[in-house]
Design a protein around this motif. Structure first.
Motif, PDB file in Angstrom:
ATOM      1  N   ALA A 245      15.215  11.514 -23.332  1.00  0.00           N
ATOM      2  CA  ALA A 245      15.026  11.290 -21.899  1.00  0.00           C
ATOM      3  C   ALA A 245      13.925  12.190 -21.332  1.00  0.00           C
ATOM      4  N   LYS A 246      13.903  13.447 -21.756  1.00  0.00           N
ATOM      5  CA  LYS A 246      12.869  14.364 -21.287  1.00  0.00           C
ATOM      6  C   LYS A 246      11.482  13.938 -21.771  1.00  0.00           C
ATOM      7  N   ALA A 247      11.400  13.521 -23.024  1.00  0.00           N
ATOM      8  CA  ALA A 247      10.114  13.079 -23.567  1.00  0.00           C
ATOM      9  C   ALA A 247       9.622  11.828 -22.853  1.00  0.00           C
ATOM     10  N   ALA A 248      10.511  10.888 -22.579  1.00  0.00           N
ATOM     11  CA  ALA A 248      10.133   9.661 -21.883  1.00  0.00           C
ATOM     12  C   ALA A 248       9.653   9.957 -20.462  1.00  0.00           C
ATOM     13  N   GLU A 249      10.348  10.851 -19.784  1.00  0.00           N
ATOM     14  CA  GLU A 249       9.934  11.248 -18.434  1.00  0.00           C
ATOM     15  C   GLU A 249       8.566  11.923 -18.461  1.00  0.00           C
ATOM     16  N   ALA A 250       8.356  12.783 -19.454  1.00  0.00           N
ATOM     17  CA  ALA A 250       7.061  13.460 -19.571  1.00  0.00           C
ATOM     18  C   ALA A 250       5.939  12.466 -19.848  1.00  0.00           C
ATOM     19  N   ALA A 251       6.209  11.472 -20.694  1.00  0.00           N
ATOM     20  CA  ALA A 251       5.191  10.475 -21.026  1.00  0.00           C
ATOM     21  C   ALA A 251       4.794   9.666 -19.806  1.00  0.00           C
ATOM     22  N   SER A 252       5.784   9.232 -19.017  1.00  0.00           N
ATOM     23  CA  SER A 252       5.490   8.452 -17.814  1.00  0.00           C
ATOM     24  C   SER A 252       4.639   9.243 -16.826  1.00  0.00           C
ATOM     25  N   ALA A 253       4.915  10.547 -16.700  1.00  0.00           N
ATOM     26  CA  ALA A 253       4.172  11.385 -15.762  1.00  0.00           C
ATOM     27  C   ALA A 253       2.776  11.721 -16.274  1.00  0.00           C
ATOM     28  N   GLU A 254       2.638  11.806 -17.603  1.00  0.00           N
ATOM     29  CA  GLU A 254       1.391  12.296 -18.195  1.00  0.00           C
ATOM     30  C   GLU A 254       0.349  11.213 -18.427  1.00  0.00           C
ATOM     31  N   VAL A 255       0.785  10.006 -18.732  1.00  0.00           N
ATOM     32  CA  VAL A 255      -0.137   8.962 -19.143  1.00  0.00           C
ATOM     33  C   VAL A 255      -1.105   8.606 -18.015  1.00  0.00           C
ATOM     34  N   GLU A 256      -2.367   8.402 -18.367  1.00  0.00           N
ATOM     35  CA  GLU A 256      -3.405   8.032 -17.398  1.00  0.00           C
ATOM     36  C   GLU A 256      -3.542   6.516 -17.383  1.00  0.00           C
ATOM     37  N   ALA A 257      -2.726   5.879 -16.573  1.00  0.00           N
ATOM     38  CA  ALA A 257      -2.678   4.416 -16.544  1.00  0.00           C
ATOM     39  C   ALA A 257      -3.669   3.851 -15.535  1.00  0.00           C
ATOM     40  N   GLN A 258      -4.029   2.574 -15.746  1.00  0.00           N
ATOM     41  CA  GLN A 258      -4.979   1.891 -14.876  1.00  0.00           C
ATOM     42  C   GLN A 258      -4.398   0.559 -14.408  1.00  0.00           C
ATOM     43  N   ASP A 259      -4.821   0.142 -13.204  1.00  0.00           N
ATOM     44  CA  ASP A 259      -4.461  -1.180 -12.688  1.00  0.00           C
ATOM     45  C   ASP A 259      -5.391  -2.228 -13.294  1.00  0.00           C
ATOM     46  N   ASP A 260      -4.871  -3.429 -13.524  1.00  0.00           N
ATOM     47  CA  ASP A 260      -5.723  -4.578 -13.833  1.00  0.00           C
ATOM     48  C   ASP A 260      -4.970  -5.838 -13.436  1.00  0.00           C
ATOM     49  N   ILE A 261      -5.478  -6.994 -13.804  1.00  0.00           N
ATOM     50  CA  ILE A 261      -4.863  -8.251 -13.365  1.00  0.00           C
ATOM     51  C   ILE A 261      -3.502  -8.483 -14.016  1.00  0.00           C
ATOM     52  N   SER A 264       0.202  -3.217 -12.833  1.00  0.00           N
ATOM     53  CA  SER A 264      -0.229  -2.062 -12.047  1.00  0.00           C
ATOM     54  C   SER A 264      -0.126  -0.798 -12.884  1.00  0.00           C
ATOM     55  N   ALA A 265      -0.791   0.256 -12.424  1.00  0.00           N
ATOM     56  CA  ALA A 265      -0.714   1.546 -13.110  1.00  0.00           C
ATOM     57  C   ALA A 265       0.713   2.075 -13.092  1.00  0.00           C
ATOM     58  N   ALA A 266       1.421   1.892 -11.978  1.00  0.00           N
ATOM     59  CA  ALA A 266       2.801   2.364 -11.875  1.00  0.00           C
ATOM     60  C   ALA A 266       3.697   1.663 -12.895  1.00  0.00           C
ATOM     61  N   TYR A 267       3.502   0.368 -13.051  1.00  0.00           N
ATOM     62  CA  TYR A 267       4.291  -0.378 -14.037  1.00  0.00           C
ATOM     63  C   TYR A 267       4.007   0.135 -15.446  1.00  0.00           C
ATOM     64  N   ARG A 268       2.743   0.372 -15.745  1.00  0.00           N
ATOM     65  CA  ARG A 268       2.380   0.841 -17.084  1.00  0.00           C
ATOM     66  C   ARG A 268       2.953   2.239 -17.360  1.00  0.00           C
ATOM     67  N   ARG A 269       2.963   3.096 -16.353  1.00  0.00           N
ATOM     68  CA  ARG A 269       3.543   4.432 -16.536  1.00  0.00           C
ATOM     69  C   ARG A 269       5.033   4.331 -16.866  1.00  0.00           C
ATOM     70  N   ALA A 270       5.750   3.524 -16.096  1.00  0.00           N
ATOM     71  CA  ALA A 270       7.179   3.348 -16.346  1.00  0.00           C
ATOM     72  C   ALA A 270       7.416   2.708 -17.714  1.00  0.00           C
ATOM     73  N   LEU A 271       6.587   1.715 -18.052  1.00  0.00           N
ATOM     74  CA  LEU A 271       6.725   1.019 -19.332  1.00  0.00           C
ATOM     75  C   LEU A 271       6.495   1.960 -20.506  1.00  0.00           C
ATOM     76  N   THR A 272       5.521   2.851 -20.368  1.00  0.00           N
ATOM     77  CA  THR A 272       5.232   3.800 -21.442  1.00  0.00           C
ATOM     78  C   THR A 272       6.431   4.691 -21.726  1.00  0.00           C
ATOM     79  N   GLY A 273       7.084   5.171 -20.681  1.00  0.00           N
ATOM     80  CA  GLY A 273       8.276   5.984 -20.869  1.00  0.00           C
ATOM     81  C   GLY A 273       9.385   5.212 -21.564  1.00  0.00           C
ATOM     82  N   THR A 274       9.582   3.961 -21.165  1.00  0.00           N
ATOM     83  CA  THR A 274      10.613   3.123 -21.785  1.00  0.00           C
ATOM     84  C   THR A 274      10.311   2.876 -23.259  1.00  0.00           C
ATOM     85  N   LEU A 275       9.052   2.609 -23.575  1.00  0.00           N
ATOM     86  CA  LEU A 275       8.682   2.347 -24.969  1.00  0.00           C
ATOM     87  C   LEU A 275       8.820   3.585 -25.835  1.00  0.00           C
TER      88      LEU A 275
END
Length: 285
Positions: A245-261, A264-275
């Motif tokens: 859980a700590k690692a997933a939270e850190a990944a979501s906060a740390e990743v430099e995500a970008q918006d595209d079609i 969203s960047a927010a979705y990608r950050r959350a998704l990265t933590g889940t993955l």
């Protein structure tokens, strides 16, 4: 769409191929599997004046496994990796990631070198290279040089390879038998480019605590990256629910995500933590 006009050469030696690339002032392109370059040419994203076909070059299509790790020739295809049973133990993370590459027809022709030099931010092979501290060997008119993966990928579709250079080999360091790993990615449809993907491995010590944790992400920014803060959350700890859980939270906060079609960047950050959470649970299991 029809391809733009171009000249074509199919050299028999690496020296000849380098000379051909050098003779066109940066307007020539090496052709490996063609699964990325041909569509780019069709849409006029790339318009090289010369294509240098590498299919006849010797020793670029071999997979060598030794005490120092796995060496992949630039012309090794995805299906070659899938079919090589030695890689189940020599580098299982590589095999797990390649299972996610595109579709059967593309895996039949797509190559290691083509993917690495194309440097799509969502591509699996560049992500494995960065995660595993791979080294890339390139050959040009100035001779041979070795580039660390972290210095090789400079941005989206941009690498440290010079116009007259050809990637000849990707070296992945040796894989300990006790290493734990996981790979997860998410795309709208199987075979599509990932909106986010996570590769992780760590080495358990005698007490069951993790060390040497590596976390790499694809599909979220302008290039593949490691996540040091997520790695720090794993190192020195048992990989239990709290650590995950700590690692997933850190990944979501740390990743430099970008918006595209696509997301969203927010979705990608959350998704990265889940993955990462899923990949770590697979590794621990």
């Amino acid at each position: 769409m029809k391809l733009p006009p171009f000249e074509y050469a199919c050299p028999a030696t690496l020296k000849e191929a380098v000379a051909l690339l050098a003779s066109h002032d940066g307007e020539a392109k090496a052709l490996a599997g063609g699964q990325s370059l041909m569509p780019m040419m069709a849409f006029r994203v790339a318009q090289p004046s010369l294509l240098v076909d590498l299919r006849k070059l010797p020793d670029l299509n071999t997979i060598a496994i030794g005490p120092d790790g796995v060496r992949l020739g630039a012309m090794v295809r995805w299906r070659d990796i899938q079919d090589d049973v030695r890689l189940k133990t020599a580098h299982p993370l590589l095999k797990a990631a390649i299972e996610h590459v595109a579709h059967y027809q593309i895996r039949n022709r797509g190559t290691v070198g083509g993917s690495v030099c194309h440097a799509d931010p969502a591509a699996e092979m560049p992500g494995i290279a960065v995660t595993c501290d791979a080294e890339m060997t390139v050959m040009g008119k100035g001779g041979q040089r070795v580039i660390k993966a972290n210095d090789f990928f400079l941005g989206a579709l941009t690498t440290a390879v010079k116009p007259d250079e050809i990637l000849t080999e990707v070296h992945l360091p040796a894989w300990p038998a006790t290493r734990r790993f996981g790979f997860h990615e998410f795309a709208r449809r199987r075979g599509d480019f990932a909106m986010s993907g996570v590769a992780v491995f760590y080495d358990p010590d005698a007490g069951g605590k993790a060390s040497n944790a590596h976390v790499g992400v694809i599909g979220v920014g302008d290039r593949q990256r490691r996540l040091p803060k997520a790695e720090a959350a794993i190192n020195g700890n048992k990989v239990d629910d709290a650590t995950i859980a700590k690692a997933a939270e850190a990944a979501s906060a740390e990743v430099e995500a970008q918006d595209d079609i696509h997301a969203s960047a927010a979705y990608r950050r959350a998704l990265t933590g889940t993955l990462l959470e899923r990949a770590l649970k697979a590794a621990a299991g």
